[in-house]
Structure formats: structure tokens, C-alpha cells
Design an enzyme around this catalytic site. Structure first.
Site, PDB file in Angstrom:
ATOM      1  N   HIS A  18       0.845  -1.207   0.000  1.00 33.04           N
ATOM      2  CA  HIS A  18       0.000   0.000   0.000  1.00 33.04           C
ATOM      3  C   HIS A  18       0.878   1.254   0.000  1.00 33.04           C
ATOM      4  CE1 HIS A  18      -3.076  -2.566   2.410  1.00 33.04           C
ATOM      5  NE2 HIS A  18      -3.587  -2.395   1.214  1.00 33.04           N
ATOM      6  N   LYS A  42     -18.312  -5.247   8.215  1.00 34.48           N
ATOM      7  CA  LYS A  42     -17.111  -6.085   8.310  1.00 34.48           C
ATOM      8  C   LYS A  42     -16.499  -5.947   9.692  1.00 34.48           C
ATOM      9  CE  LYS A  42     -14.906  -6.847   3.818  1.00 34.48           C
ATOM     10  NZ  LYS A  42     -13.751  -6.468   3.014  1.00 34.48           N
ATOM     11  N   ARG A  91      -1.990  -5.782  -8.373  1.00 40.13           N
ATOM     12  CA  ARG A  91      -0.879  -6.712  -8.125  1.00 40.13           C
ATOM     13  C   ARG A  91      -0.718  -7.719  -9.251  1.00 40.13           C
ATOM     14  NH1 ARG A  91      -3.111  -8.022  -2.253  1.00 40.13           N
ATOM     15  NH2 ARG A  91      -4.922  -7.941  -3.603  1.00 40.13           N
ATOM     16  N   SER A 128      -2.937  -7.586   3.022  1.00 38.32           N
ATOM     17  CA  SER A 128      -3.202  -7.455   4.463  1.00 38.32           C
ATOM     18  C   SER A 128      -3.648  -8.793   5.036  1.00 38.32           C
ATOM     19  CB  SER A 128      -4.296  -6.411   4.703  1.00 38.32           C
ATOM     20  OG  SER A 128      -3.895  -5.159   4.237  1.00 38.32           O
TER      21      SER A 128
HETATM   22  O1  PNS Z   1      -8.668  -2.421   0.530  1.00 35.69           O
HETATM   23  P1  PNS Z   1      -9.919  -2.921  -0.098  1.00 35.69           P
HETATM   24  O2  PNS Z   1     -10.776  -3.639   0.912  1.00 35.69           O
HETATM   25  O3  PNS Z   1      -9.661  -3.731  -1.336  1.00 35.69           O
HETATM   26  O4  PNS Z   1     -10.734  -1.605  -0.560  1.00 35.69           O
HETATM   27  C1  PNS Z   1     -11.987  -1.714  -1.148  1.00 35.69           C
HETATM   28  C2  PNS Z   1     -12.679  -0.351  -1.247  1.00 35.69           C
HETATM   29  C3  PNS Z   1     -12.666   0.371   0.065  1.00 35.69           C
HETATM   30  C4  PNS Z   1     -11.981   0.492  -2.277  1.00 35.69           C
HETATM   31  C5  PNS Z   1     -14.134  -0.657  -1.719  1.00 35.69           C
HETATM   32  O5  PNS Z   1     -14.693  -1.641  -0.901  1.00 35.69           O
HETATM   33  C6  PNS Z   1     -15.047   0.563  -1.688  1.00 35.69           C
HETATM   34  O6  PNS Z   1     -14.918   1.449  -2.506  1.00 35.69           O
HETATM   35  N1  PNS Z   1     -15.963   0.604  -0.700  1.00 35.69           N
HETATM   36  C7  PNS Z   1     -16.861   1.712  -0.480  1.00 35.69           C
HETATM   37  C8  PNS Z   1     -18.309   1.347  -0.836  1.00 35.69           C
HETATM   38  C9  PNS Z   1     -18.565   1.539  -2.303  1.00 35.69           C
HETATM   39  O7  PNS Z   1     -18.424   2.613  -2.857  1.00 35.69           O
HETATM   40  N2  PNS Z   1     -18.925   0.435  -2.976  1.00 35.69           N
HETATM   41  C10 PNS Z   1     -19.174   0.402  -4.388  1.00 35.69           C
HETATM   42  C11 PNS Z   1     -17.866   0.230  -5.130  1.00 35.69           C
HETATM   43  S1  PNS Z   1     -18.165   0.063  -6.834  1.00 35.69           S
END
Ligand code: PNS
Length: 161
Positions: A18, A42, A91, A128
Site C-alpha cells: 500500500h 465487516k 498486483r 493485508s
Molecule cells: O482495501 P480494499 O478492501 O480492497 O478496498 C476496497 C474499497 C474500500 C476500495 C471498496 O470496498 C469501496 O470502494 N468501498 C466503499 C463502498 C462503495 O463505494 N462500494 C461500491 C464500489 S463500486
């Protein structure tokens, strides 16, 4: 007025992968907002405040980077922050499938663009979840996360063991 990038994630906890993406984004944009997701559905290992604190500590030398948190839709947060683009690390091809869906949905919802930055191959295996799993079974995660994160992880896993 310069360009602002938003680097979103759960960061449970932040890894050197990150930080590589955040650091390289900070070199290409005038300012960077790191958005830490609070997701009530979560159960992360680290609470929101801890995840934000670990990131702030790790990004202390990056003067154009600000670490903040959000809940709800990412695009709403991007608009609120005045972000011009979302930057995500990729990645491997396995990341692509879900990332492209999110990028296209975010564009559809609010016209927000996503730029993908290839992860440094040094960190292409790193996540993570894997760091937490290795830590849980007593493996050494030194060099994969900042030392302060490694120490917090050790403390947390000892407490919950
Ligand atoms: O580190 P992660 O868990 O891969 O991050 C995922 C994240 C936070 C980018 C994604 O879950 C997100 O954007 N969540 C916010 C809710 C949202 O907007 N959902 C629709 C996405 S298309």
C-alpha cells in the site's frame, strides 16, 4: 489548483505494498487523500482509529498526503474531497476482475475516473490478509509492513490468542 488523487482501502493493516502505491501516487499528483473505509458490516482486526493512526505514522514524511476515513459510497467521498481520480494498485490479473468492475461502477455512478498503478513486483504477493494469517501463526512479517505495524499486530494477536 492542482490535481488530487484518492487512494482508498480497508488497510487492515497497511502494508508496504500500500505504501509503495501511496508514495508513487504522491510523486505524480499535487495532493493525495488516503481514504480508510469504515465498513460497519465487516469486522476488521484493527479498529478505524488504529488503521488511520498506523497510516498517518507511515506517511509522515509524505507532505502532500492526508489520511482520512469514510463510510458509504466511495464516489460520494471522492466528490466531497474534490478528488480528480481514484488511484488503485494492481498486483496481478486476479485483482483486475474485481477492480475493473468497481472502476466501471464508480464511473457509471458519478463519472469518477480510476487509474490503475502496477504494484512494484517486490510486493505483488503481499496482502493485508496474508500478513494477518502469517502473524496469527507466529510468522515474521518484518519488512512486509512498517515495524510499528508489525509490533501492533504482534500485540493484537497475542491479546486475541
Ligand atoms: O482495501 P480494499 O478492501 O480492497 O478496498 C476496497 C474499497 C474500500 C476500495 C471498496 O470496498 C469501496 O470502494 N468501498 C466503499 C463502498 C462503495 O463505494 N462500494 C461500491 C464500489 S463500486
Amino acid at each position: 489548483m492542482g490535481l488530487t488523487a484518492l487512494c482508498p482501502g480497508t488497510f487492515d493493516p497497511v502494508t508496504n505494498g500500500h505504501l509503495d502505491i501511496i508514495g508513487r501516487t504522491s510523486e505524480s499528483f499535487d495532493s493525495v487523500v488516503v481514504g480508510v473505509l469504515e465498513n460497519p458490516s465487516k469486522q476488521p482486526l484493527f479498529g478505524l482509529d488504529e488503521r488511520v493512526a498506523m497510516l498517518r505514522e507511515a506517511c509522515v514524511g509524505l507532505l502532500n498526503v492526508r489520511v482520512d476515513s469514510f463510510t458509504g459510497l466511495l464516489v460520494a467521498y471522492a466528490k466531497e474531497q474534490g478528488a480528480d481520480v481514484i488511484v488503485k494498485g494492481l498486483r496481478a490479473v486476479t485483482d483486475y476482475e474485481s477492480e475493473i468492475q468497481m472502476a466501471q461502477m464508480n464511473h457509471r455512478l458519478a463519472g469518477v475516473e480510476t487509474l490503475f498503478m502496477p504494484t512494484n513486483p517486490k510486493w505483488s504477493f503481499l496482502s493485508s490478509s496474508l500478513v494477518k494469517e502469517v502473524g496469527k501463526f507466529g510468522g515474521d512479517v518484518t519488512g512486509l509492513v512498517p515495524d510499528a505495524v508489525r509490533d501492533r499486530l504482534r500485540d493484537r494477536l497475542e491479546v486475541s490468542a
